[in-house]
Design a protein around this motif. Structure first.
Motif, mmCIF file in Angstrom:
data_model
loop_
_atom_site.group_PDB
_atom_site.id
_atom_site.type_symbol
_atom_site.label_atom_id
_atom_site.label_comp_id
_atom_site.label_asym_id
_atom_site.label_seq_id
_atom_site.Cartn_x
_atom_site.Cartn_y
_atom_site.Cartn_z
ATOM 1 N N CYS A 32 8.054 22.107 -39.384
ATOM 2 C CA CYS A 32 7.013 21.104 -39.570
ATOM 3 C C CYS A 32 5.765 21.556 -38.798
ATOM 4 C CB CYS A 32 7.504 19.739 -39.080
ATOM 5 S SG CYS A 32 7.661 19.616 -37.281
ATOM 6 N N LYS A 33 4.743 20.751 -38.869
ATOM 7 C CA LYS A 33 3.481 21.087 -38.211
ATOM 8 C C LYS A 33 3.654 21.239 -36.692
ATOM 9 C CE LYS A 33 -1.099 19.532 -38.950
ATOM 10 N NZ LYS A 33 -1.972 18.440 -39.357
ATOM 11 N N TYR A 37 3.123 24.444 -34.068
ATOM 12 C CA TYR A 37 2.292 24.372 -32.859
ATOM 13 C C TYR A 37 3.045 24.897 -31.635
ATOM 14 C CZ TYR A 37 -1.118 21.340 -35.251
ATOM 15 O OH TYR A 37 -2.060 20.811 -36.092
ATOM 16 N N THR A 91 -0.171 13.286 -40.366
ATOM 17 C CA THR A 91 -0.032 14.288 -41.417
ATOM 18 C C THR A 91 1.403 14.768 -41.594
ATOM 19 O OG1 THR A 91 -0.593 16.016 -39.829
ATOM 20 C CG2 THR A 91 -2.386 15.133 -41.190
ATOM 21 N N CYS A 92 2.303 14.394 -40.671
ATOM 22 C CA CYS A 92 3.681 14.883 -40.834
ATOM 23 C C CYS A 92 4.739 13.871 -40.419
ATOM 24 C CB CYS A 92 3.882 16.203 -40.099
ATOM 25 S SG CYS A 92 3.801 16.119 -38.319
ATOM 26 N N PRO A 113 2.625 17.630 -46.298
ATOM 27 C CA PRO A 113 3.606 18.695 -46.119
ATOM 28 C C PRO A 113 5.000 18.211 -46.495
ATOM 29 C CG PRO A 113 2.884 17.859 -43.990
ATOM 30 C CD PRO A 113 2.050 17.178 -45.040
ATOM 31 N N CYS A 117 7.790 15.662 -39.280
ATOM 32 C CA CYS A 117 7.955 15.899 -37.846
ATOM 33 C C CYS A 117 8.901 14.904 -37.186
ATOM 34 C CB CYS A 117 6.603 15.833 -37.142
ATOM 35 S SG CYS A 117 5.427 17.073 -37.688
#
Length: 151
Positions: A32-33, A37, A91-92, A113, A117
């Protein structure tokens, strides 16, 4: 001794990256995002470790510690999102639908996406991958700090 500790800490980050890519490519678990990161500080720590192996310096060790602490913090944040202790990035993660138009909502859905997350795809002993990253990276930060104390 400082050079050896720098190499150990950098190797730890390299192994963490290898594990992440292994889960992604061999285990077929797309990141995931927030997972992505968490990888960047490990990559920076490996680079700092390579430089520190050639030119060991206290400042490099502190920079390596900062990289390890930053990925540990991101991992802890991500683990909290997975446990629903707090909301993650919109966003996730799933969350309440705001008062937006149908077209905007459809655009968000189509560009969202595929990996969320706030879901735990794998865990061991009650810790998710993000949780393990937080714990192990904290240990790596301590190794970096030990290297900073050596001459």
């Amino acid at each position: 001794m400082q050079q050896r500790l720098i190499l150990i800490a950098a190797l730890g980050s390299a192994l963490m990256l290898a594990a992440a890519f292994g889960f992604q490519h061999i285990g077929d678990m797309a990141p995931c995002k927030l997972c992505l990161y968490q990888r960047w500080p490990h990559a920076v720590a490996v680079l700092i470790g390579l430089i520190g192996a050639l030119f060991p310096h206290r400042l490099l060790a502190f920079c390596g510690a900062a990289a390890a602490l930053s990925t540990s913090a991101i991992g802890a944040y991500h683990a909290g999102v997975e446990q629903k202790w707090w909301e993650g990035p919109t966003t996730c993660t799933s969350g309440p639908i705001s008062d937006i138009g149908v077209k905007d909502l459809l655009d968000q859905i189509m560009t969202a996406p595929m990996v969320r997350c706030d879901e735990i795809p794998w865990d061991m002993f009650g810790l998710s991958m993000a949780g393990w990253n937080a714990v192990i990276s904290l240990g790596l930060a301590l190794i970096w700090l030990a290297a900073a104390q050596r001459k």
